[in-house]
Write a protein that holds these residues in place. Sequence first.
Motif, PDB file in Angstrom:
ATOM      1  N   LEU A   1      -3.846 -15.866 -13.681  1.00 12.13           N
ATOM      2  CA  LEU A   1      -3.439 -16.286 -14.757  1.00 12.13           C
ATOM      3  C   LEU A   1      -2.546 -14.961 -15.279  1.00 12.13           C
ATOM      4  O   LEU A   1      -2.831 -13.830 -15.132  1.00 12.13           O
ATOM      5  CB  LEU A   1      -4.080 -16.442 -15.787  1.00 12.13           C
ATOM      6  N   GLY A   2      -1.361 -15.241 -16.115  1.00 13.01           N
ATOM      7  CA  GLY A   2      -0.696 -14.247 -16.759  1.00 13.01           C
ATOM      8  C   GLY A   2       0.461 -13.665 -16.159  1.00 13.01           C
ATOM      9  O   GLY A   2       1.136 -12.710 -16.713  1.00 13.01           O
ATOM     10  N   LEU A   3       0.789 -13.842 -14.723  1.00 14.48           N
ATOM     11  CA  LEU A   3       1.826 -13.655 -14.134  1.00 14.48           C
ATOM     12  C   LEU A   3       2.573 -14.884 -13.382  1.00 14.48           C
ATOM     13  O   LEU A   3       1.843 -15.727 -12.999  1.00 14.48           O
ATOM     14  CB  LEU A   3       1.520 -12.468 -12.964  1.00 14.48           C
ATOM     15  N   ALA A   4       3.843 -14.813 -13.539  1.00 11.59           N
ATOM     16  CA  ALA A   4       4.872 -15.708 -12.689  1.00 11.59           C
ATOM     17  C   ALA A   4       4.636 -15.246 -11.407  1.00 11.59           C
ATOM     18  O   ALA A   4       4.496 -16.053 -10.317  1.00 11.59           O
ATOM     19  CB  ALA A   4       6.086 -15.794 -13.414  1.00 11.59           C
TER      20      ALA A   4
ATOM     21  N   TYR B   1       4.307 -24.871  -8.086  1.00 10.26           N
ATOM     22  CA  TYR B   1       4.295 -23.442  -7.623  1.00 10.26           C
ATOM     23  C   TYR B   1       4.118 -22.525  -8.692  1.00 10.26           C
ATOM     24  O   TYR B   1       2.961 -21.898  -8.956  1.00 10.26           O
ATOM     25  CB  TYR B   1       5.585 -23.291  -6.670  1.00 10.26           C
ATOM     26  N   THR B   2       5.060 -22.066  -9.270  1.00  9.29           N
ATOM     27  CA  THR B   2       4.824 -21.175 -10.373  1.00  9.29           C
ATOM     28  C   THR B   2       5.936 -21.120 -11.640  1.00  9.29           C
ATOM     29  O   THR B   2       6.642 -21.885 -11.416  1.00  9.29           O
ATOM     30  CB  THR B   2       4.904 -19.465  -9.840  1.00  9.29           C
ATOM     31  N   GLU B   3       5.710 -20.480 -12.637  1.00 11.95           N
ATOM     32  CA  GLU B   3       6.694 -20.586 -13.588  1.00 11.95           C
ATOM     33  C   GLU B   3       7.938 -19.577 -13.667  1.00 11.95           C
ATOM     34  O   GLU B   3       7.851 -18.592 -14.386  1.00 11.95           O
ATOM     35  CB  GLU B   3       5.895 -20.442 -15.262  1.00 11.95           C
ATOM     36  N   VAL B   4       8.558 -19.827 -12.820  1.00  6.08           N
ATOM     37  CA  VAL B   4       9.877 -19.240 -12.523  1.00  6.08           C
ATOM     38  C   VAL B   4      10.902 -20.355 -12.451  1.00  6.08           C
ATOM     39  O   VAL B   4      11.164 -21.071 -11.744  1.00  6.08           O
ATOM     40  CB  VAL B   4       9.878 -18.366 -11.270  1.00  6.08           C
ATOM     41  N   ASP B   5      12.200 -19.653 -13.358  1.00  8.31           N
ATOM     42  CA  ASP B   5      13.566 -20.745 -13.227  1.00  8.31           C
ATOM     43  C   ASP B   5      14.522 -20.043 -12.661  1.00  8.31           C
ATOM     44  O   ASP B   5      15.490 -20.691 -12.268  1.00  8.31           O
ATOM     45  CB  ASP B   5      13.891 -21.070 -14.619  1.00  8.31           C
ATOM     46  N   LEU B   6      14.479 -18.605 -12.472  1.00 10.15           N
ATOM     47  CA  LEU B   6      15.725 -18.028 -11.950  1.00 10.15           C
ATOM     48  C   LEU B   6      15.004 -16.515 -11.404  1.00 10.15           C
ATOM     49  O   LEU B   6      14.058 -15.922 -11.730  1.00 10.15           O
ATOM     50  CB  LEU B   6      16.539 -17.414 -13.029  1.00 10.15           C
TER      51      LEU B   6
ATOM     52  N   LEU C   1       0.904 -19.124 -17.821  1.00 14.89           N
ATOM     53  CA  LEU C   1       1.116 -18.196 -18.674  1.00 14.89           C
ATOM     54  C   LEU C   1       0.873 -18.825 -20.036  1.00 14.89           C
ATOM     55  O   LEU C   1       0.816 -20.125 -20.275  1.00 14.89           O
ATOM     56  CB  LEU C   1       2.883 -18.071 -18.721  1.00 14.89           C
ATOM     57  N   GLY C   2       0.769 -17.802 -21.049  1.00 14.98           N
ATOM     58  CA  GLY C   2       0.446 -18.299 -22.450  1.00 14.98           C
ATOM     59  C   GLY C   2      -0.128 -16.964 -23.081  1.00 14.98           C
ATOM     60  O   GLY C   2      -1.628 -16.986 -23.325  1.00 14.98           O
TER      61      GLY C   2
END
Length: 493
Positions: free
Chosen positions: A150-153, A385-390, A436-437
């Motif tokens: 947790l805690g990292l994209a 997958y993960t919390e990335v948009d760009l 994330l959070g």
Amino acid sequence: MRVYVVVIFVALSWPMVVAQTNQNVPPGASDWNIAPSTCAALGDLSPLQNDDDEHKPAAQETDTTAPTDPPSMFPHSDRSRFYVSGQMNFVYQTNPPFHAAYTGANSLLPRYEKAISRVMTLNTGVELNQSTEVLVDVEETGGTGISSALGLAGFTNLDVVRNPELSKAPYLARAVFHKIIALGSETVESERNPLSLFTTLPKRRIELRIGKFSMVDFFDMNSAAGDSHFQFLNWTIDNSGAYDYPAETRGYTWGVVADYEAGSWGFRFAEGLLPKVANGVDLSWNLRRAHSENFEFQLRRGLIPAKAGTIRVLAYTNEANMGRYREAVDRFLAGIDPVPDITAHSQQVTRKYGFGMNLEQEVAAGLTAFARFGWNNGKTESYAYTEVDLTVLGGFRLDGERWRRKYDRMGLAFVSNGIARDHQRYLALGGLGFLLGDGGLNYGRESIVESFYTAHLWRGVYAGIDLQHINNPGYNRDRGPVIVPGLRLHLEF
């Protein structure tokens, strides 16, 4: 329990290994095989291949690399109908304490931590005829990552399964029916590997794959940054962080892949299942409510004249029961929800789509540069997958033959990840994603530098060191930077 798993693994492997080593293959034969990463495709330890050089036949044209396969514990026959190989990968990582103005439910913990993960894979296959094969892989994972991933994209270890509540029992990773349809008489040589046993392929062909697999076995591949067993470990370096490819929490899906190969270029399409909930272990089989389409064009041409290279262009679209960040924020501001909650919605089918570009370029003998760019619309929740948009990535890999260590590798990469404005606001108001959070957010791009060195010790034994430096973990300027050193032990069978 771990000892029992290892004993079972070796016991299952040994009869087929003996069968293969009795195929008149000398003990020093060079036809070794690479076991793929759990969420990554083959292509490691491989110089780029230029399709114009007739003296360098394509190893497998879906990848355009000609593998310099690393040694394994046992040799593998190119003539047996049957195939078996295996791998074990162990990663140890730690992080010293770092600055954090505050810490939330899904934060990377600012105290000293250490963690060990393992992935063990048994790869099997059988050629039914010269154009048809069946591949089955069984896998076992264990351990965890720092802060339970947790805690990292851009999390620091691709081998970590993101749901610590999953069963630790071995599971079916891949079960693939693979069919080749020749479109001409001209053929090319191919190296055997866990994803294809054929040693000769039609140069122009259609490949059909049906079953269970990882989508990044065939999409977003990169020979210099795509294998956590020999190369980089970070999620957003081995794969494009903005590619929310269809997968359950272990990284696999059921689907179909159709691949047209024409020598200097190829085009592939895949339909895959998505999980019922974000980062879920159960896939949705109702295609009216959840499905994913994936497209990729691959050009086997370098950007530098007379130097080999590959250009890949990716597009995908997902439709599933996904929440919208703006709706979650609006419900919170209206007093409906005590905190923004991306999962607080009734059954709804929303769409997410994205694009990517993936480059490999031979710069000099043994030196490969690579780059990725990825984007998605970022309006719906990060799902698989993960919390990335760009994402923007660049780096290089250097082969050890330059210093007379043929199977050693080293690399350096930089990746910068970002999220869309709605996603930023959701986290800033205290919302939680599946990774994330922090309970708040002073937004800044999450930027990561990773370097590694992998050394070949003996036969199929490899050891590596890894170092990652992370600015703004979880996109938060109020936390970090974080330094994560690591060690890796890899065994090839």
